[in-house]
Design a protein around this motif. Structure first.
Motif, short mmCIF file in Angstrom:
data_model
loop_
_atom_site.label_atom_id
_atom_site.label_comp_id
_atom_site.label_asym_id
_atom_site.label_seq_id
_atom_site.Cartn_x
_atom_site.Cartn_y
_atom_site.Cartn_z
N ALA A 3 0.84 -1.21 0.00
CA ALA A 3 0.00 0.00 0.00
C ALA A 3 0.87 1.26 0.00
N PHE A 4 1.96 1.24 0.77
CA PHE A 4 2.85 2.40 0.79
C PHE A 4 3.57 2.56 -0.55
N ARG A 5 3.97 1.45 -1.14
CA ARG A 5 4.62 1.53 -2.46
C ARG A 5 3.65 2.08 -3.50
N ALA A 6 2.40 1.65 -3.44
CA ALA A 6 1.39 2.14 -4.39
C ALA A 6 1.17 3.63 -4.18
N LEU A 7 1.10 4.05 -2.94
CA LEU A 7 0.93 5.47 -2.65
C LEU A 7 2.12 6.27 -3.16
N LEU A 8 3.32 5.76 -2.93
CA LEU A 8 4.52 6.48 -3.36
C LEU A 8 4.64 6.54 -4.88
N ALA A 9 4.03 5.59 -5.57
CA ALA A 9 4.03 5.63 -7.04
C ALA A 9 3.26 6.84 -7.56
N ILE A 10 2.25 7.26 -6.81
CA ILE A 10 1.47 8.43 -7.26
C ILE A 10 1.80 9.69 -6.47
N ALA A 11 2.42 9.53 -5.31
CA ALA A 11 2.77 10.69 -4.47
C ALA A 11 4.18 10.48 -3.90
N PRO A 12 5.20 10.61 -4.76
CA PRO A 12 6.56 10.29 -4.32
C PRO A 12 7.12 11.23 -3.25
N ASP A 13 6.43 12.32 -2.99
CA ASP A 13 6.88 13.26 -1.97
C ASP A 13 6.11 13.12 -0.66
N ASP A 14 5.50 11.99 -0.44
CA ASP A 14 4.75 11.75 0.79
C ASP A 14 5.72 11.25 1.86
N ASP A 15 6.15 12.16 2.72
CA ASP A 15 7.15 11.81 3.73
C ASP A 15 6.66 10.74 4.69
N GLN A 16 5.38 10.76 5.03
CA GLN A 16 4.84 9.75 5.95
C GLN A 16 4.82 8.36 5.32
N ALA A 17 4.57 8.29 4.03
CA ALA A 17 4.61 6.99 3.35
C ALA A 17 6.03 6.44 3.35
N TRP A 18 7.03 7.29 3.11
CA TRP A 18 8.42 6.84 3.17
C TRP A 18 8.77 6.38 4.60
N LEU A 19 8.33 7.16 5.57
CA LEU A 19 8.58 6.80 6.97
C LEU A 19 8.00 5.42 7.28
N ASN A 20 6.75 5.22 6.92
CA ASN A 20 6.08 3.95 7.21
C ASN A 20 6.64 2.79 6.40
N VAL A 35 16.73 1.98 5.98
CA VAL A 35 17.57 3.18 5.93
C VAL A 35 17.29 3.96 4.66
N GLY A 36 17.19 3.27 3.54
CA GLY A 36 16.90 3.95 2.28
C GLY A 36 15.58 4.70 2.30
N ALA A 37 14.55 4.06 2.85
CA ALA A 37 13.24 4.71 2.93
C ALA A 37 13.29 5.91 3.86
N TRP A 38 13.96 5.77 5.00
CA TRP A 38 14.04 6.91 5.93
C TRP A 38 14.87 8.04 5.36
N ARG A 39 15.89 7.72 4.58
CA ARG A 39 16.66 8.78 3.91
C ARG A 39 15.76 9.56 2.95
N ARG A 40 14.91 8.84 2.23
CA ARG A 40 13.98 9.51 1.31
C ARG A 40 13.00 10.38 2.08
N ALA A 41 12.53 9.89 3.24
CA ALA A 41 11.61 10.68 4.06
C ALA A 41 12.27 11.98 4.48
N VAL A 42 13.54 11.91 4.89
CA VAL A 42 14.26 13.11 5.32
C VAL A 42 14.53 14.03 4.13
N ALA A 43 14.78 13.45 2.96
CA ALA A 43 15.00 14.27 1.77
C ALA A 43 13.74 15.06 1.43
N VAL A 44 12.60 14.44 1.61
CA VAL A 44 11.32 15.10 1.33
C VAL A 44 10.99 16.12 2.41
#
Length: 91
Positions: A3-20, A35-44
């Motif tokens: 579900a988070f991957r699907a959300l990120l496919a349409i909303a790649p700047d969703d920091d909460q989705a990256w966090l989760n 670590v990769g997902a959390w780095r993306r969350a911090v980048a956003v």
């Protein structure tokens, strides 16, 4: 996780989705992916305390304290309580 991957496919700047997504990887014992997902969350969202905290814990446990250090310093400046919690954890 899908579900988070699907959300990120349409909303790649969703920091909460990256966090989760990071939390999902953590629960599945995939620390590098977490670590990769959390780095993306911090980048956003550089102000996302939870992602920085999680990065410090994960990077320290992976034996990469130098990579954790900038996030820890940010927490020391921005969230004293989170930094104090990290200080109480084993190195």
């Amino acid at each position: 996780m899908e579900a988070f991957r699907a959300l990120l496919a349409i909303a790649p700047d969703d920091d909460q989705a990256w966090l989760n997504l990071g939390y999902c990887h953590e629960r599945l014992d995939r620390p590098e992916e977490a670590v990769g997902a959390w780095r993306r969350a911090v980048a956003v969202n550089p102000d996302l305390v939870e992602a920085r905290y999680s990065l410090v814990v994960a990077l320290r446990s992976l034996g990469r304290p130098a990579e954790a250090a900038p996030h820890y310093r940010w927490l020391k400046r921005g969230d004293a309580q989170a930094a104090a919690e990290l200080d109480s954890l084993p190195p």
